[in-house]
Design a protein around this motif. Sequence first.
Motif, short mmCIF file in Angstrom:
data_model
loop_
_atom_site.label_atom_id
_atom_site.label_comp_id
_atom_site.label_asym_id
_atom_site.label_seq_id
_atom_site.Cartn_x
_atom_site.Cartn_y
_atom_site.Cartn_z
N PHE A 143 -1.45 9.44 5.77
CA PHE A 143 -1.28 8.86 4.44
C PHE A 143 -0.76 7.43 4.51
O PHE A 143 -1.17 6.56 3.73
CB PHE A 143 -0.31 9.72 3.63
N LEU A 144 0.15 7.17 5.45
CA LEU A 144 0.75 5.84 5.56
C LEU A 144 -0.17 4.84 6.26
O LEU A 144 -0.15 3.65 5.93
CB LEU A 144 2.08 5.92 6.33
N LEU B 297 6.11 4.17 -0.25
CA LEU B 297 6.88 5.40 -0.11
C LEU B 297 8.08 5.19 0.80
O LEU B 297 9.19 5.67 0.49
CB LEU B 297 5.98 6.51 0.46
N GLY C 69 0.82 -1.20 0.00
CA GLY C 69 0.00 0.00 0.00
C GLY C 69 0.86 1.26 0.00
O GLY C 69 1.93 1.30 -0.62
N PRO C 70 0.43 2.31 0.71
CA PRO C 70 1.19 3.57 0.74
C PRO C 70 2.58 3.43 1.33
O PRO C 70 3.42 4.31 1.13
CB PRO C 70 0.32 4.48 1.63
N PRO D 88 -5.06 4.41 4.77
CA PRO D 88 -5.43 3.53 3.64
C PRO D 88 -5.16 2.06 3.93
O PRO D 88 -6.00 1.21 3.60
CB PRO D 88 -4.55 4.06 2.50
N ASN D 89 -4.00 1.77 4.53
CA ASN D 89 -3.70 0.37 4.83
C ASN D 89 -4.64 -0.20 5.87
O ASN D 89 -5.01 -1.38 5.82
CB ASN D 89 -2.25 0.23 5.30
#
Length: 541
Positions: A358-359, A283, A279-280, A362-363
Amino acid sequence: MSQQKATLPAIQPFAKRRQVLPSLKLKRYQLGSKEALILLTTCIALAQTLLHLVAINAYGFHEDELLYMTLGDHLAWGYIETGPLIAVIGDLSKWLFGDSLIAIRILPAICAGAIVHLTGILTIRLGGKQLAVIMACTAVAFSPAFLASGALFIPQVFDELFWLLTVYLVVCWIQKPNDTYLYELGVVVGLGILLKYTLLLYVAGILLGIAYTPSLRVLFKKKSFYFSMLIAFFIVLPHLIWQIDNNFPAFAHYRELKETQLNYMYRLDFLTQQLLVNGPAVLLWLVGIIYLFYSKKLKAYRFFGVSFLIVMAVLALLKGKPYYGFGAFPPLFVIGALCLENWLTIKNLSIKIALLSFLIIPNFMLSFISLPILQIENAAKVFAWARQHLGITFTVKWEDQKIHKINQNYADMIGWEELAQKTSALYMTLSPNEQKKTIIYTESYGIASAVSYYAKYYPLPKVVSLNGSFATWAPKNVDDKLIISFARSKPGRRLNPNILEMQHFVVNPFSRLYGMQIEISKMAVKTEFERLKSLSAEKLN
């Protein structure tokens, strides 16, 4: 395992000493202290464990879980499908917790939490503070890849822990060259190889990374390093002897795996999935691998990146399955977290909160499909929506490289008890005299494992299979007159039987077993069995 204070001579942690959050008292120590950071890693690990507990009783046994539980009933120094350690772990798990669905998934959940915790400890060792610890630990804790690995009793989650332990002990030795770390490394590598051979590839990558770093080449001049290799060798030796005695069945299994699965996989798909499975958090590991080769302060840890690149290149070349290399990600999450924490020292709190959101968010939302939390009908709707609106198909692409309604792992967790129930019901239609002359034959290790497990709960005859390790347990000959077998469509393709009775089983359309048939056949079982056993022996040579 020894815990030493991080005192890396001439290699200073690059994260500056500062407090990301205001200094607050936590009972007897400060929020920025080492103890508080360890507590933080523990809390994140427990959060992941709670997610696993929510899904621990979902659907049913995965066919691989049933296989490894069956291996635990036949302890040996080797198996055709895998190394011997997973069977020992399975046997230990049954002794500690029992063999129910919930019980068998307790150790994987604990192990997954240990990976999160060790990721945090590694971050702290390299100078990370609160922000870095949160980023690195949550990247592992809520990554779809690592959540899925820790949800089932399969070698993958234990393999990931061995990979991370290997890196951690090398870091400990770099920071304080103590021979004890190398001896512990030998034990970890030896046990890890007994679990999955893929650790050999990662260790080779680490050693090449160390050779690539002039300041670390002193390792190859130390007698303790070679002694640690000797420790690993002697741990693996009984299994190696078993492989030699059995004409190296691991190679035969790899050839079969390659012919039936790996040859149909695409290298580009493998590489693409490495960018998607976390996922994110992609990054973090991308930043990490770039920063490893950019920062002079991290020169001693470039073997993180070298080993990762070697593993991914080799697995892509060999068309390995995407999850084979997951264990190489946590060290890169750590470096990426350290880099971002260092860069964000001049940024305000809102940017840090935005980054963490952000990290993590979503996960966390993806966890509802990464884990079997939803009802299977609802999960299928989510997969369909993602396929139609986001173009995401890799989550429902099975080993046959076709797109299906649900994730393959979920389909493999449905229908096994129903199979056993209906097989037993059909078996009980026979007279007592006929039952004594009946066996179950199957080419599927999943069916053979399911029947072996559920024979404790339902009346079932003995099962015979020539798939994988079941072939090593098969009788030399059989004198039975009736055979229960399984087929998806044309009964004639299954042993050419004279079918006496047939019925459908497993009505759930989400199961991989959906549409199969159960058959009772009267035939020359002995002659046919000898023919099939001869064909199976040819495969192993």
